[in-house]
Write an enzyme that holds these catalytic residues in place. Structure first.
Site, PDB file in Angstrom:
ATOM      1  N   PHE A 133       0.861  -1.191   0.000  1.00 27.75           N
ATOM      2  CA  PHE A 133       0.000   0.000   0.000  1.00 27.75           C
ATOM      3  C   PHE A 133       0.899   1.243   0.000  1.00 27.75           C
ATOM      4  CE2 PHE A 133      -3.100   2.888   2.060  1.00 27.75           C
ATOM      5  CZ  PHE A 133      -4.219   2.602   1.304  1.00 27.75           C
TER       6      PHE A 133
ATOM      7  N   ASP B 258       1.948  -5.781   8.488  1.00 25.96           N
ATOM      8  CA  ASP B 258       0.773  -4.916   8.394  1.00 25.96           C
ATOM      9  C   ASP B 258      -0.434  -5.832   8.206  1.00 25.96           C
ATOM     10  OD1 ASP B 258      -1.355  -3.365   7.462  1.00 25.96           O
ATOM     11  OD2 ASP B 258      -0.011  -1.880   6.559  1.00 25.96           O
TER      12      ASP B 258
ATOM     13  N   TYR C 219     -10.958   0.377  10.846  1.00 24.67           N
ATOM     14  CA  TYR C 219     -12.190   0.727  10.112  1.00 24.67           C
ATOM     15  C   TYR C 219     -12.532  -0.218   8.973  1.00 24.67           C
ATOM     16  CZ  TYR C 219      -8.763   3.155   7.106  1.00 24.67           C
ATOM     17  OH  TYR C 219      -7.690   3.474   6.313  1.00 24.67           O
ATOM     18  N   LYS C 220     -11.658  -1.207   8.705  1.00 25.95           N
ATOM     19  CA  LYS C 220     -11.949  -2.137   7.603  1.00 25.95           C
ATOM     20  C   LYS C 220     -12.812  -3.278   8.140  1.00 25.95           C
ATOM     21  CE  LYS C 220      -8.063  -0.439   4.987  1.00 25.95           C
ATOM     22  NZ  LYS C 220      -6.609  -0.377   4.936  1.00 25.95           N
TER      23      LYS C 220
ATOM     24  N   ARG D  38     -12.840  -4.670  -7.077  1.00 23.62           N
ATOM     25  CA  ARG D  38     -12.541  -5.371  -5.833  1.00 23.62           C
ATOM     26  C   ARG D  38     -13.818  -5.573  -5.020  1.00 23.62           C
ATOM     27  NH1 ARG D  38      -8.575  -2.902  -1.229  1.00 23.62           N
ATOM     28  NH2 ARG D  38     -10.332  -1.474  -1.071  1.00 23.62           N
TER      29      ARG D  38
HETATM   30  C1  LIG Z   1      -5.959   0.945   4.753  1.00 29.49           C
HETATM   31  C2  LIG Z   1      -4.500   0.790   4.784  1.00 29.49           C
HETATM   32  C3  LIG Z   1      -3.676   1.815   5.268  1.00 29.49           C
HETATM   33  C4  LIG Z   1      -4.198   3.186   5.658  1.00 29.49           C
HETATM   34  O1  LIG Z   1      -4.417   3.301   6.998  1.00 29.49           O
HETATM   35  P1  LIG Z   1      -4.652   4.727   7.719  1.00 29.49           P
HETATM   36  O2  LIG Z   1      -5.295   4.314   8.987  1.00 29.49           O
HETATM   37  O3  LIG Z   1      -5.544   5.547   6.857  1.00 29.49           O
HETATM   38  O4  LIG Z   1      -3.318   5.322   7.906  1.00 29.49           O
HETATM   39  C5  LIG Z   1      -2.319   1.579   5.327  1.00 29.49           C
HETATM   40  N1  LIG Z   1      -1.792   0.411   4.902  1.00 29.49           N
HETATM   41  C6  LIG Z   1      -2.556  -0.584   4.414  1.00 29.49           C
HETATM   42  C7  LIG Z   1      -1.919  -1.849   3.950  1.00 29.49           C
HETATM   43  C8  LIG Z   1      -3.928  -0.412   4.335  1.00 29.49           C
HETATM   44  O5  LIG Z   1      -4.680  -1.381   3.822  1.00 29.49           O
END
Ligand SMILES: *Cc1c(COP(=O)(O)O)cnc(C)c1O
Length: 410
Positions: free
Chosen positions: A125, A196, A221-222, A369
């Site tokens: 990302f 991550d 939030y995901k 997606r």
């Molecule tokens: C969604 C996402 C982010 C962004 O996260 P923030 O909370 O907006 O900083 C960073 N890295 C990955 C791999 C993501 O999927």
């Protein structure tokens, strides 16, 4: 040939079916974007109202003590810990993900001072790539970032590598990496491992303890459904606590913040990774979202997730043969909870689908997606989504000019 009735039977047998009632979803709309922003749950709504109406309105400043606000980042960390196989006292909820990655990268680089390389994935990302580059430049010695093709990790590992930072689930393709195997290789090379877990937490079972992971961070939030811009979380394995330093120190990570001491002295345990005041309303929303996960096991979530993605792939290939290229691995061990379909006109296709009540998203340059979140997506939803995709493709409506105007968020 799979029929809608077959999908209805799968829903009737689904032991997670009743959880759907916990979420506020719009009738007739099929939400396949919980990997980008999870929906609101009744529990989140209740918790937020409690904090506003009782703790904030009535308790005011006293609530920092009486409602235990100060302890909330570590308390919620403990509540989240089982979802990633962490022990109590190893997880903290705070900030947002990119900030937490900065803390972990900055801290980790100081633990391997004699090494000069950080490895990451060129397909990572973009935010992860920006922040790792920024932290490397600021490390008080020459540190270079190698953004490699992750399949060439073996060749890239050597005794100059301080840290490897990978995202467990590829945000575009949904490919899931071998956490245990990769962590082992990284440790064999004497480097530290940072995962991550943005697209893993709440979507697939994760075992940071069993995989001997050093550090991890993930998103609130995901799949966790913590709300737009929800606080994120970080994991620091017990053996590094007290050694790993927070490169962004602030008053609330101090051992005694109310001494107003001019010299920084880190608090014990995960509290040392707190920088500033916890965002209590946002934490309340995430707290409610985590209540829902207490009613399921990640193995149940995983079993349904695979069944949903298997069904989606089978239906797309049956109804629309040769139209899309499947970018998500078929192999279960390599597939997380989302499916990516490649098509040169993917943007318009996703927009046309959204107009027809199927909410997915688009990732440049050409991937449609779809996230499958077992807490509320039904098997009939998968069936109906593919039916609507067939209509969109058959009518050619996705080529209409109004579907090609790019929104700010895709
Ligand atoms: C969604 C996402 C982010 C962004 O996260 P923030 O909370 O907006 O900083 C960073 N890295 C990955 C791999 C993501 O999927």
């Amino acid at each position: 040939m799979i029929l809608r009735d077959d999908c209805q039977i799968m829903d009737d047998l689904d032991e997670l079916a009743s959880l759907r009632g916990e979420f506020r979803l719009r009738e007739g709309e099929i939400y396949l974007d919980g990997n980008s922003l999870g929906p609101v749950s009744e529990a989140s709504s209740r918790r937020v109202n409690e904090v506003i109406d009782n703790e904030w309105a009535k308790g005011l400043v006293r609530s920092w003590n009486s409602a235990g606000w100060m302890a909330e980042p570590t308390r919620l960390g403990d509540k989240l810990a089982p979802l990633i196989g962490a022990e109590p006292g190893e997880v903290l909820v705070a900030d947002t993900l990119t900030f937490l990655l900065a803390k972990l990268i900055g801290g980790a680089l100081e633990l391997r001072k004699d090494r000069h390389v950080v490895i990451t994935d060129v397909a990572n990302f973009h935010s992860d790539l920006y922040i790792v580059e920024a932290m490397a430049v600021r490390a008080g010695r020459a540190v270079s970032v190698k953004a490699i093709d992750r399949d060439t990790l073996d060749e890239a590992l050597n005794d100059d590598v301080a840290l490897v930072m990978l995202t467990h689930v590829d945000f575009r393709t949904g490919e899931m990496l071998d956490m245990a195997g990769i962590t082992q290789k990284v440790h064999d090379a004497g480097a530290l491992m940072l995962w991550d877990l943005a697209h893993s937490t709440g979507a697939v079972p994760v075992d940071v303890t069993g995989c001997d992971v050093d550090f991890a961070a993930g998103c609130g939030y995901k799949y966790l459904n913590g709300g737009p811009g929800a606080p994120a979380y970080l994991y620091v394995r017990r053996r590094w606590q007290g050694t790993l330093e927070n490169p962004l120190p602030g008053w609330l990570g101090h051992a005694r913040p109310f001494d107003f001491d001019l010299r920084y002295e880190p608090a014990e345990g995960m509290q040392a990774f707190v920088t500033s005041s916890p965002s209590m309303i946002a934490l309340a929303a995430l707290n409610g979202a985590l209540d829902v996960f207490e009613r399921v096991t990640m193995d149940q979530v995983r079993a349904k997730s695979l069944a949903l993605t298997d069904l989606f792939i089978a239906l797309v290939e049956d109804r629309l043969p040769g139209v899309f290229e499947l970018v998500t691995p078929r192999e279960h061990a390599k597939r997380a909870s989302q499916v990516g379909l490649r098509h040169p006109e993917g943007y318009g296709i996703v927009q046309a689908l959204i107009e027809r009540g199927v909410i997915g998203d688009f990732r440049a340059p050409d991937i449609c997606r779809f996230g499958f979140t077992p807490l509320y997506v039904r098997f009939v939803d998968v069936y109906d989504a593919v039916e609507r995709l067939v209509e969109v493709m058959g009518s050619g409506m996705y080529r209409e000019a109004r579907f090609t105007v790019r929104n700010r968020v895709t």
